[in-house]
Design a protein around this motif. Structure first.
Motif, PDB file in Angstrom:
ATOM      1  N   ASP A 119       0.868  -1.176   0.000  1.00 45.85           N
ATOM      2  CA  ASP A 119       0.000   0.000   0.000  1.00 45.85           C
ATOM      3  C   ASP A 119       0.906   1.228   0.000  1.00 45.85           C
ATOM      4  O   ASP A 119       1.650   1.460   0.967  1.00 45.85           O
ATOM      5  N   LEU A 120       0.868   2.006  -1.084  1.00 46.58           N
ATOM      6  CA  LEU A 120       1.751   3.173  -1.190  1.00 46.58           C
ATOM      7  C   LEU A 120       1.497   4.199  -0.099  1.00 46.58           C
ATOM      8  O   LEU A 120       2.350   5.045   0.176  1.00 46.58           O
ATOM      9  N   ARG A 121       0.336   4.126   0.556  1.00 46.81           N
ATOM     10  CA  ARG A 121       0.021   5.083   1.626  1.00 46.81           C
ATOM     11  C   ARG A 121       0.613   4.668   2.964  1.00 46.81           C
ATOM     12  O   ARG A 121       0.559   5.439   3.919  1.00 46.81           O
ATOM     13  N   ASP A 122       1.200   3.467   3.024  1.00 47.89           N
ATOM     14  CA  ASP A 122       1.684   2.944   4.300  1.00 47.89           C
ATOM     15  C   ASP A 122       3.095   2.383   4.132  1.00 47.89           C
ATOM     16  O   ASP A 122       3.270   1.244   3.695  1.00 47.89           O
ATOM     17  N   PRO A 123       4.126   3.165   4.498  1.00 44.03           N
ATOM     18  CA  PRO A 123       5.517   2.706   4.320  1.00 44.03           C
ATOM     19  C   PRO A 123       5.834   1.400   5.051  1.00 44.03           C
ATOM     20  O   PRO A 123       6.773   0.694   4.663  1.00 44.03           O
ATOM     21  N   SER A 124       5.065   1.057   6.072  1.00 44.86           N
ATOM     22  CA  SER A 124       5.338  -0.198   6.793  1.00 44.86           C
ATOM     23  C   SER A 124       5.061  -1.421   5.925  1.00 44.86           C
ATOM     24  O   SER A 124       5.503  -2.528   6.257  1.00 44.86           O
ATOM     25  N   THR A 125       4.348  -1.232   4.793  1.00 42.82           N
ATOM     26  CA  THR A 125       4.065  -2.361   3.887  1.00 42.82           C
ATOM     27  C   THR A 125       5.114  -2.492   2.786  1.00 42.82           C
ATOM     28  O   THR A 125       5.018  -3.415   1.976  1.00 42.82           O
ATOM     29  N   PHE A 126       6.105  -1.593   2.737  1.00 43.39           N
ATOM     30  CA  PHE A 126       7.119  -1.664   1.688  1.00 43.39           C
ATOM     31  C   PHE A 126       8.105  -2.770   2.037  1.00 43.39           C
ATOM     32  O   PHE A 126       8.852  -2.656   3.020  1.00 43.39           O
ATOM     33  N   PRO A 127       8.147  -3.871   1.295  1.00 44.91           N
ATOM     34  CA  PRO A 127       9.022  -4.991   1.654  1.00 44.91           C
ATOM     35  C   PRO A 127      10.502  -4.665   1.451  1.00 44.91           C
ATOM     36  O   PRO A 127      10.885  -3.948   0.512  1.00 44.91           O
ATOM     37  N   SER A 128      11.320  -5.201   2.317  1.00 43.83           N
ATOM     38  CA  SER A 128      12.772  -5.056   2.216  1.00 43.83           C
ATOM     39  C   SER A 128      13.377  -6.406   1.856  1.00 43.83           C
ATOM     40  O   SER A 128      12.688  -7.418   1.748  1.00 43.83           O
ATOM     41  N   ARG A 129      14.695  -6.435   1.717  1.00 46.45           N
ATOM     42  CA  ARG A 129      15.363  -7.689   1.356  1.00 46.45           C
ATOM     43  C   ARG A 129      15.295  -8.716   2.488  1.00 46.45           C
ATOM     44  O   ARG A 129      15.623  -9.888   2.271  1.00 46.45           O
ATOM     45  N   ARG A 130      14.855  -8.297   3.677  1.00 44.22           N
ATOM     46  CA  ARG A 130      14.679  -9.264   4.763  1.00 44.22           C
ATOM     47  C   ARG A 130      13.474 -10.176   4.508  1.00 44.22           C
ATOM     48  O   ARG A 130      13.352 -11.235   5.117  1.00 44.22           O
ATOM     49  N   ALA A 151      10.956 -13.342  -0.340  1.00 46.33           N
ATOM     50  CA  ALA A 151      10.483 -13.209  -1.715  1.00 46.33           C
ATOM     51  C   ALA A 151      10.950 -11.900  -2.362  1.00 46.33           C
ATOM     52  O   ALA A 151      10.837 -11.738  -3.573  1.00 46.33           O
ATOM     53  N   TRP A 152      11.475 -10.968  -1.538  1.00 51.67           N
ATOM     54  CA  TRP A 152      11.932  -9.674  -2.035  1.00 51.67           C
ATOM     55  C   TRP A 152      13.429  -9.474  -1.806  1.00 51.67           C
ATOM     56  O   TRP A 152      13.920  -8.346  -1.849  1.00 51.67           O
ATOM     57  N   LYS A 153      14.168 -10.535  -1.591  1.00 54.07           N
ATOM     58  CA  LYS A 153      15.579 -10.407  -1.215  1.00 54.07           C
ATOM     59  C   LYS A 153      16.423  -9.757  -2.314  1.00 54.07           C
ATOM     60  O   LYS A 153      17.467  -9.154  -2.025  1.00 54.07           O
ATOM     61  N   TYR A 154      15.998  -9.881  -3.576  1.00 55.73           N
ATOM     62  CA  TYR A 154      16.756  -9.289  -4.683  1.00 55.73           C
ATOM     63  C   TYR A 154      16.181  -7.938  -5.132  1.00 55.73           C
ATOM     64  O   TYR A 154      16.760  -7.275  -6.003  1.00 55.73           O
ATOM     65  N   THR A 155      15.032  -7.572  -4.596  1.00 53.75           N
ATOM     66  CA  THR A 155      14.349  -6.338  -5.019  1.00 53.75           C
ATOM     67  C   THR A 155      13.903  -5.604  -3.760  1.00 53.75           C
ATOM     68  O   THR A 155      12.787  -5.780  -3.281  1.00 53.75           O
ATOM     69  N   ASP A 156      14.817  -4.810  -3.222  1.00 51.81           N
ATOM     70  CA  ASP A 156      14.623  -4.169  -1.915  1.00 51.81           C
ATOM     71  C   ASP A 156      13.854  -2.861  -2.087  1.00 51.81           C
ATOM     72  O   ASP A 156      14.431  -1.780  -2.232  1.00 51.81           O
ATOM     73  N   LEU A 157      12.534  -2.967  -2.068  1.00 45.83           N
ATOM     74  CA  LEU A 157      11.700  -1.779  -2.278  1.00 45.83           C
ATOM     75  C   LEU A 157      11.894  -0.755  -1.171  1.00 45.83           C
ATOM     76  O   LEU A 157      11.944   0.450  -1.419  1.00 45.83           O
ATOM     77  N   ALA A 158      12.004  -1.213   0.058  1.00 44.68           N
ATOM     78  CA  ALA A 158      12.127  -0.292   1.194  1.00 44.68           C
ATOM     79  C   ALA A 158      13.407   0.545   1.120  1.00 44.68           C
ATOM     80  O   ALA A 158      13.465   1.647   1.673  1.00 44.68           O
ATOM     81  N   ARG A 159      14.419   0.055   0.441  1.00 53.10           N
ATOM     82  CA  ARG A 159      15.672   0.812   0.328  1.00 53.10           C
ATOM     83  C   ARG A 159      15.525   2.014  -0.591  1.00 53.10           C
ATOM     84  O   ARG A 159      16.106   3.079  -0.341  1.00 53.10           O
ATOM     85  N   VAL A 160      14.731   1.872  -1.652  1.00 55.75           N
ATOM     86  CA  VAL A 160      14.600   2.962  -2.632  1.00 55.75           C
ATOM     87  C   VAL A 160      13.337   3.799  -2.414  1.00 55.75           C
ATOM     88  O   VAL A 160      13.219   4.891  -2.969  1.00 55.75           O
ATOM     89  N   LEU A 161      12.410   3.279  -1.612  1.00 57.16           N
ATOM     90  CA  LEU A 161      11.158   4.001  -1.351  1.00 57.16           C
ATOM     91  C   LEU A 161      10.931   3.999   0.158  1.00 57.16           C
ATOM     92  O   LEU A 161      10.432   3.034   0.723  1.00 57.16           O
ATOM     93  N   ARG A 162      11.298   5.102   0.791  1.00 60.25           N
ATOM     94  CA  ARG A 162      11.263   5.149   2.256  1.00 60.25           C
ATOM     95  C   ARG A 162       9.977   5.770   2.791  1.00 60.25           C
ATOM     96  O   ARG A 162       9.542   5.461   3.898  1.00 60.25           O
ATOM     97  N   ASP A 163       9.398   6.673   2.005  1.00 55.20           N
ATOM     98  CA  ASP A 163       8.220   7.403   2.484  1.00 55.20           C
ATOM     99  C   ASP A 163       7.083   7.303   1.475  1.00 55.20           C
ATOM    100  O   ASP A 163       7.294   6.973   0.301  1.00 55.20           O
TER     101      ASP A 163
END
Length: 337
Positions: free
Chosen positions: A5-16, A19-31
């Motif tokens: 959910d783009l309105r909720d940064p807590s839903t942005f998956p990180s490499r931890r 299934a997202w270990k190679y595509t770290d969304l939380a690193r490039v999209l913090r807010d």
């Protein structure tokens, strides 16, 4: 499937998240990005010449309907248009193919502007006796972020074919989850990525075979140059009781830059008996013997490399069942190679 959910940064998956270990969304999209403004539709998309009806989203806003029900021999152009700078938008569409329907679903992600964030969700239901051919072209700016989640349910006796072709973005992910109906159900799930610069493309899929005698054929090919990164994650799960399943998966990539990268994770999980399942994965460079052979016959080295690269990728394009769509994709991809 991730509840992004783009309105909720807590839903942005990180490499931890595995299934997202190679595509770290939380690193490039913090807010949370500011909402994208309205935008004009602009010129017709790549598949315009093939006609049919259209569902259009412009910066996440639907221009008309968001749902489509196919009951006959129909063509639908599904267009996700992004024209924004530093803002974010989301869109959702639902496609249903009733028994006996033959739907050609031509999907385009048409990006302009810079540094936008796009999140799309598509739900597709394929009834028994229906046939859906989905062809996806993705053309986005090098600094864009986009995630598309596709949830497909195919009933027994349904046919679903998917081919995704992308040139990547700053971070781009196409994630397909497919529930396989088993008996009489045929699935083709193909992908192609051609990346240069610092672009990143992630083709992730999970296919769950839940019934007897289901068939899945999956082929993904990629080429990465410069410092680009290609990601393939394909999982086929054969549930208990899904005997007679025939599932084949292949991923093959060329690395044409010393700092380019490919991460591949093909997986089979089998809980049934009497199945035919296989997966293959190769990552390498162009065939030096073939290059030498072509150069000996007078072809310049750059042209020889281009021809070999094109031939490598076009194996995926040639599997597109619809001739008109196949030719459009060949032209589109040739212009970008």
């Amino acid at each position: 499937m991730t509840m992004l959910d783009l309105r909720d940064p807590s839903t942005f998956p990180s490499r931890r998240v595995e299934a997202w270990k190679y595509t770290d969304l939380a690193r490039v999209l913090r807010d949370t990005p500011a909402p994208s403004p309205t935008t004009a539709i602009g010129p017709p998309g790549p598949f315009h010449a093939l006609g049919g009806e259209a569902i259009v989203f412009a910066n996440g806003r639907a221009v008309g309907v968001t749902d489509f029900i196919a009951s006959g021999d129909q063509t639908l152009r599904l267009r996700f248009i992004s024209h924004a700078t530093g803002t974010g938008h989301a869109a959702s569409a639902r496609i249903v193919a009733r028994p006996g329907a033959r739907l050609l679903l031509l999907e385009t992600h048409e990006g302009a502007g810079s540094a936008y964030v796009a999140h799309n969700r598509i739900d597709i239901d394929v009834a028994g006796g229906a046939e859906v051919t989905r062809v996806v072209l993705i053309d986005e700016p090098a600094d864009a972020i986009s995630v598309t989640e596709i949830d497909v349910r195919v009933a027994p006796g349904g046919i679903y074919r998917q081919t995704t072709i992308t040139t990547g973005a700053r971070l781009q992910r196409q994630e397909t989850h497919l529930a396989h109906g088993g008996e009489g159900t045929e699935i083709t799930l193909d992908g192609l990525y051609a990346l240069s610069g610092e672009r990143h493309a992630d083709l992730t899929s999970v296919v769950r075979h839940g019934g007897l005698n289901g068939v899945t054929s999956q082929l993904t090919k990629g080429v990465v140059r410069d410092t680009a990164r290609g990601v393939f994650q394909g999982k086929i799960v054969v549930e208990r009781g899904a005997d007679g399943t025939d599932a084949r998966m292949g991923h093959h990539a060329l690395i044409l830059g010393e700092r380019a990268e490919v991460d591949a994770k093909p997986e089979l999980e089998i809980y049934a008996d009497d199945v035919q399942c296989a997966h293959g994965n190769t990552v390498g460079n162009l065939d030096e013997d073939a290059l030498f052979y072509m150069e000996q016959r007078g072809l310049p080295a750059d042209e020889a490399r281009a021809l070999l690269t094109q031939a490598f990728l076009f194996e995926v394009v040639d599997r597109i069942a619809h001739e008109g769509a196949r030719e459009e994709v060949r032209s589109w991809l040739t212009a970008r190679l």
